[in-house]
Design a protein around this motif. Sequence first.
Motif, PDB file in Angstrom:
ATOM      1  N   LYS A 167       1.854  83.795 -74.332  1.00 58.87           N
ATOM      2  CA  LYS A 167       1.373  82.913 -73.255  1.00 58.87           C
ATOM      3  C   LYS A 167      -0.148  82.971 -73.160  1.00 58.87           C
ATOM      4  O   LYS A 167      -0.797  81.971 -72.861  1.00 58.87           O
ATOM      5  N   ALA A 186      -1.509  85.312 -67.407  1.00 60.26           N
ATOM      6  CA  ALA A 186      -1.705  84.028 -68.077  1.00 60.26           C
ATOM      7  C   ALA A 186      -0.915  82.927 -67.374  1.00 60.26           C
ATOM      8  O   ALA A 186      -0.434  81.985 -68.001  1.00 60.26           O
ATOM      9  N   GLY A 187      -0.779  83.036 -66.053  1.00 57.36           N
ATOM     10  CA  GLY A 187      -0.065  82.023 -65.283  1.00 57.36           C
ATOM     11  C   GLY A 187      -1.015  80.968 -64.740  1.00 57.36           C
ATOM     12  O   GLY A 187      -2.141  80.805 -65.224  1.00 57.36           O
ATOM     13  N   GLY A 188      -0.551  80.266 -63.685  1.00 52.66           N
ATOM     14  CA  GLY A 188      -1.343  79.185 -63.106  1.00 52.66           C
ATOM     15  C   GLY A 188      -2.668  79.646 -62.520  1.00 52.66           C
ATOM     16  O   GLY A 188      -3.694  78.985 -62.681  1.00 52.66           O
ATOM     17  N   SER A 189      -2.665  80.801 -61.855  1.00 52.82           N
ATOM     18  CA  SER A 189      -3.922  81.283 -61.271  1.00 52.82           C
ATOM     19  C   SER A 189      -4.894  81.692 -62.361  1.00 52.82           C
ATOM     20  O   SER A 189      -6.104  81.480 -62.226  1.00 52.82           O
ATOM     21  N   LEU A 200      -5.863  89.511 -57.177  1.00 48.83           N
ATOM     22  CA  LEU A 200      -5.610  88.265 -56.432  1.00 48.83           C
ATOM     23  C   LEU A 200      -4.613  88.475 -55.307  1.00 48.83           C
ATOM     24  O   LEU A 200      -4.545  87.704 -54.363  1.00 48.83           O
ATOM     25  N   MET A 201      -3.799  89.529 -55.437  1.00 49.14           N
ATOM     26  CA  MET A 201      -2.801  89.806 -54.407  1.00 49.14           C
ATOM     27  C   MET A 201      -3.432  90.627 -53.285  1.00 49.14           C
ATOM     28  O   MET A 201      -4.439  91.294 -53.494  1.00 49.14           O
ATOM     29  N   GLY A 214      -7.099  90.001 -52.482  1.00 48.41           N
ATOM     30  CA  GLY A 214      -6.995  88.544 -52.462  1.00 48.41           C
ATOM     31  C   GLY A 214      -7.323  87.877 -51.131  1.00 48.41           C
ATOM     32  O   GLY A 214      -7.321  86.649 -51.049  1.00 48.41           O
ATOM     33  N   THR A 224      -4.630  88.853 -62.226  1.00 51.12           N
ATOM     34  CA  THR A 224      -4.063  87.597 -61.723  1.00 51.12           C
ATOM     35  C   THR A 224      -2.539  87.617 -61.840  1.00 51.12           C
ATOM     36  O   THR A 224      -1.905  86.579 -61.706  1.00 51.12           O
ATOM     37  N   THR A 225      -1.949  88.775 -62.127  1.00 51.09           N
ATOM     38  CA  THR A 225      -0.489  88.839 -62.268  1.00 51.09           C
ATOM     39  C   THR A 225       0.173  89.052 -60.912  1.00 51.09           C
ATOM     40  O   THR A 225      -0.484  89.384 -59.928  1.00 51.09           O
ATOM     41  N   SER A 226       1.510  88.908 -60.886  1.00 50.01           N
ATOM     42  CA  SER A 226       2.257  89.193 -59.663  1.00 50.01           C
ATOM     43  C   SER A 226       2.810  90.610 -59.691  1.00 50.01           C
ATOM     44  O   SER A 226       3.698  90.929 -58.905  1.00 50.01           O
ATOM     45  N   ASN A 244      -2.086  89.637 -71.496  1.00 49.65           N
ATOM     46  CA  ASN A 244      -0.907  89.327 -70.673  1.00 49.65           C
ATOM     47  C   ASN A 244       0.308  90.064 -71.214  1.00 49.65           C
ATOM     48  O   ASN A 244       0.377  90.365 -72.407  1.00 49.65           O
ATOM     49  N   ARG A 245       1.254  90.360 -70.302  1.00 54.04           N
ATOM     50  CA  ARG A 245       2.500  91.034 -70.705  1.00 54.04           C
ATOM     51  C   ARG A 245       3.158  90.268 -71.853  1.00 54.04           C
ATOM     52  O   ARG A 245       3.532  90.834 -72.863  1.00 54.04           O
ATOM     53  N   THR A 246       3.297  88.946 -71.705  1.00 55.20           N
ATOM     54  CA  THR A 246       3.818  88.109 -72.783  1.00 55.20           C
ATOM     55  C   THR A 246       2.604  87.532 -73.516  1.00 55.20           C
ATOM     56  O   THR A 246       1.986  86.573 -73.054  1.00 55.20           O
ATOM     57  N   LEU A 286      -0.057  98.126 -63.986  1.00 52.13           N
ATOM     58  CA  LEU A 286      -0.376  97.432 -65.239  1.00 52.13           C
ATOM     59  C   LEU A 286      -0.932  98.440 -66.240  1.00 52.13           C
ATOM     60  O   LEU A 286      -1.583  99.415 -65.844  1.00 52.13           O
ATOM     61  N   GLU A 309       4.327  97.252 -59.090  1.00 53.69           N
ATOM     62  CA  GLU A 309       4.306  97.737 -60.475  1.00 53.69           C
ATOM     63  C   GLU A 309       2.882  97.933 -60.949  1.00 53.69           C
ATOM     64  O   GLU A 309       1.979  97.192 -60.564  1.00 53.69           O
TER      65      GLU A 309
HETATM   66  P1  NDP Z   1       2.512  82.696 -62.268  1.00 52.07           P
HETATM   67  O1  NDP Z   1       3.957  82.915 -61.958  1.00 52.07           O
HETATM   68  O2  NDP Z   1       2.051  81.412 -62.825  1.00 52.07           O
HETATM   69  O3  NDP Z   1       2.035  83.863 -63.319  1.00 52.07           O
HETATM   70  C1  NDP Z   1       2.395  85.198 -63.110  1.00 52.07           C
HETATM   71  C2  NDP Z   1       1.691  86.097 -64.128  1.00 52.07           C
HETATM   72  O4  NDP Z   1       1.970  87.444 -63.766  1.00 52.07           O
HETATM   73  C3  NDP Z   1       2.154  85.926 -65.569  1.00 52.07           C
HETATM   74  O5  NDP Z   1       1.056  86.141 -66.425  1.00 52.07           O
HETATM   75  C4  NDP Z   1       3.187  87.076 -65.715  1.00 52.07           C
HETATM   76  O6  NDP Z   1       3.328  87.556 -67.035  1.00 52.07           O
HETATM   77  C5  NDP Z   1       2.518  88.142 -64.906  1.00 52.07           C
HETATM   78  N1  NDP Z   1       3.414  89.172 -64.395  1.00 52.07           N
HETATM   79  C6  NDP Z   1       4.382  89.027 -63.451  1.00 52.07           C
HETATM   80  N2  NDP Z   1       4.975  90.228 -63.215  1.00 52.07           N
HETATM   81  C7  NDP Z   1       4.356  91.120 -64.032  1.00 52.07           C
HETATM   82  C8  NDP Z   1       4.528  92.535 -64.252  1.00 52.07           C
HETATM   83  N3  NDP Z   1       5.442  93.231 -63.588  1.00 52.07           N
HETATM   84  N4  NDP Z   1       3.724  93.145 -65.163  1.00 52.07           N
HETATM   85  C9  NDP Z   1       2.798  92.438 -65.841  1.00 52.07           C
HETATM   86  N5  NDP Z   1       2.600  91.105 -65.674  1.00 52.07           N
HETATM   87  C10 NDP Z   1       3.368  90.461 -64.780  1.00 52.07           C
HETATM   88  O7  NDP Z   1       1.756  83.063 -60.904  1.00 52.07           O
HETATM   89  P2  NDP Z   1       0.301  82.590 -60.442  1.00 52.07           P
HETATM   90  O8  NDP Z   1      -0.649  82.747 -61.563  1.00 52.07           O
HETATM   91  O9  NDP Z   1       0.368  81.276 -59.752  1.00 52.07           O
HETATM   92  O10 NDP Z   1      -0.033  83.658 -59.283  1.00 52.07           O
HETATM   93  C11 NDP Z   1      -0.223  85.034 -59.579  1.00 52.07           C
HETATM   94  C12 NDP Z   1      -0.438  85.815 -58.283  1.00 52.07           C
HETATM   95  O11 NDP Z   1      -1.682  85.487 -57.689  1.00 52.07           O
HETATM   96  C13 NDP Z   1       0.641  85.472 -57.250  1.00 52.07           C
HETATM   97  O12 NDP Z   1       1.203  86.681 -56.794  1.00 52.07           O
HETATM   98  C14 NDP Z   1      -0.090  84.742 -56.153  1.00 52.07           C
HETATM   99  O13 NDP Z   1       0.444  85.030 -54.868  1.00 52.07           O
HETATM  100  C15 NDP Z   1      -1.513  85.280 -56.291  1.00 52.07           C
HETATM  101  N6  NDP Z   1      -2.509  84.301 -55.802  1.00 52.07           N
HETATM  102  C16 NDP Z   1      -3.316  84.642 -54.745  1.00 52.07           C
HETATM  103  C17 NDP Z   1      -4.240  83.728 -54.243  1.00 52.07           C
HETATM  104  C18 NDP Z   1      -5.089  84.096 -53.070  1.00 52.07           C
HETATM  105  O14 NDP Z   1      -5.521  83.200 -52.319  1.00 52.07           O
HETATM  106  N7  NDP Z   1      -5.356  85.357 -52.866  1.00 52.07           N
HETATM  107  C19 NDP Z   1      -4.413  82.383 -54.834  1.00 52.07           C
HETATM  108  C20 NDP Z   1      -3.527  82.134 -55.958  1.00 52.07           C
HETATM  109  C21 NDP Z   1      -2.607  83.073 -56.403  1.00 52.07           C
HETATM  110  P3  NDP Z   1       4.388  86.886 -68.079  1.00 52.07           P
HETATM  111  O15 NDP Z   1       3.662  85.708 -68.660  1.00 52.07           O
HETATM  112  O16 NDP Z   1       4.641  87.980 -69.047  1.00 52.07           O
HETATM  113  O17 NDP Z   1       5.587  86.504 -67.276  1.00 52.07           O
END
Ligand code: NDP
Length: 267
Positions: A158, A131-134, A214-215, A237, A188-190, A153-155, A198, A196
């Motif tokens: 959000k 639930a982040g920016g992507s 996405l990664m 990705g 879409t998570t990191s 989403n983990r949280t 999911l 790690e």
């Molecule tokens: P944000 O930091 O905005 O959001 C991260 C999300 O990942 C949150 O929902 C977070 O959950 C979740 N998260 C992080 N760690 C974990 C975990 N260990 N287990 C479960 N959930 C987790 O990042 P973005 O949305 O901007 O980007 C996400 C990924 O996408 C990045 O790694 C980025 O590199 C990749 N990306 C790749 C692109 C491409 O061109 N291939 C383009 C854009 C992004 P919580 O809310 O609980 O913290």
Amino acid sequence: MTYPWREAPEGTFAVIGDPVHHSLSPKMHSAAYATLGLPYTYYGIHVPTGEVGEALERLSSLGYQGINVTVPHKEEALNWADVVEPMAARVRAANTLRLKDRACINTDAPGFLDTLGEFHPTEKKVLLVGAGGSARALIVALLSDGYSIKLTNRTLEKAHSLAEELGSNQLSVSESADPDGCALILNTTSASLNKEELPIQWDRAMPGALAYDLMYARPTTPFLAKAFSLGLATMDGLPLLVAQGARSFEWWLGIEAPRTAMREALQ
Ligand code: NDP
């Protein structure tokens, strides 16, 4: 080549981020310029949070024309811009800037739809994790293309606030990552950054579903390794990196991007 923004040399294009040393964009765009014989440079420039505006002013004075923006600066970049295209405004993130008129667009959302070009699901239903920016950008893109989305989403709060903000009856929040009935399972998570896993209920995935992370990681991410072991289709990705980069290239230069050369530069 990566520089701290205060030490950036004269140049034409760059990506800013924090961190930025891992970005493959310089390699990809430099390959595009070499293929077309264009006399441009593309560097990685490290910019800490809070210094985006100052850094962009300096890059502009050094002759830079266009800037890609990566994590965590896409919202700060949007706020810097004077001319904002509707998609960037809707996803609240700018990943491509034109410095001379302070204009910005978002190429992640349409680039993501480009990568689904060959994917023709019988039912347009997605399980989207994160639930982040992507996630916000991809949800806007998927809704515009007629998909219905189950968001988790983990949280969980959000996910709820993102769903509330985007307000669509095609978007619902789920406590569990249950892919039942979903043709697309989208990470879409990191989480893959730290290798790690999911908590996806893989045993409920439809045969033939596409698992999309996405990664990108060599050889693969834990999410895609699991999906592959279950016989699902997989995509990482890299195609999105190429699609969004090609759209930035075309917006800056007004000529078709050499997508094949850009993709090959990453392999
Ligand atoms: P944000 O930091 O905005 O959001 C991260 C999300 O990942 C949150 O929902 C977070 O959950 C979740 N998260 C992080 N760690 C974990 C975990 N260990 N287990 C479960 N959930 C987790 O990042 P973005 O949305 O901007 O980007 C996400 C990924 O996408 C990045 O790694 C980025 O590199 C990749 N990306 C790749 C692109 C491409 O061109 N291939 C383009 C854009 C992004 P919580 O809310 O609980 O913290």
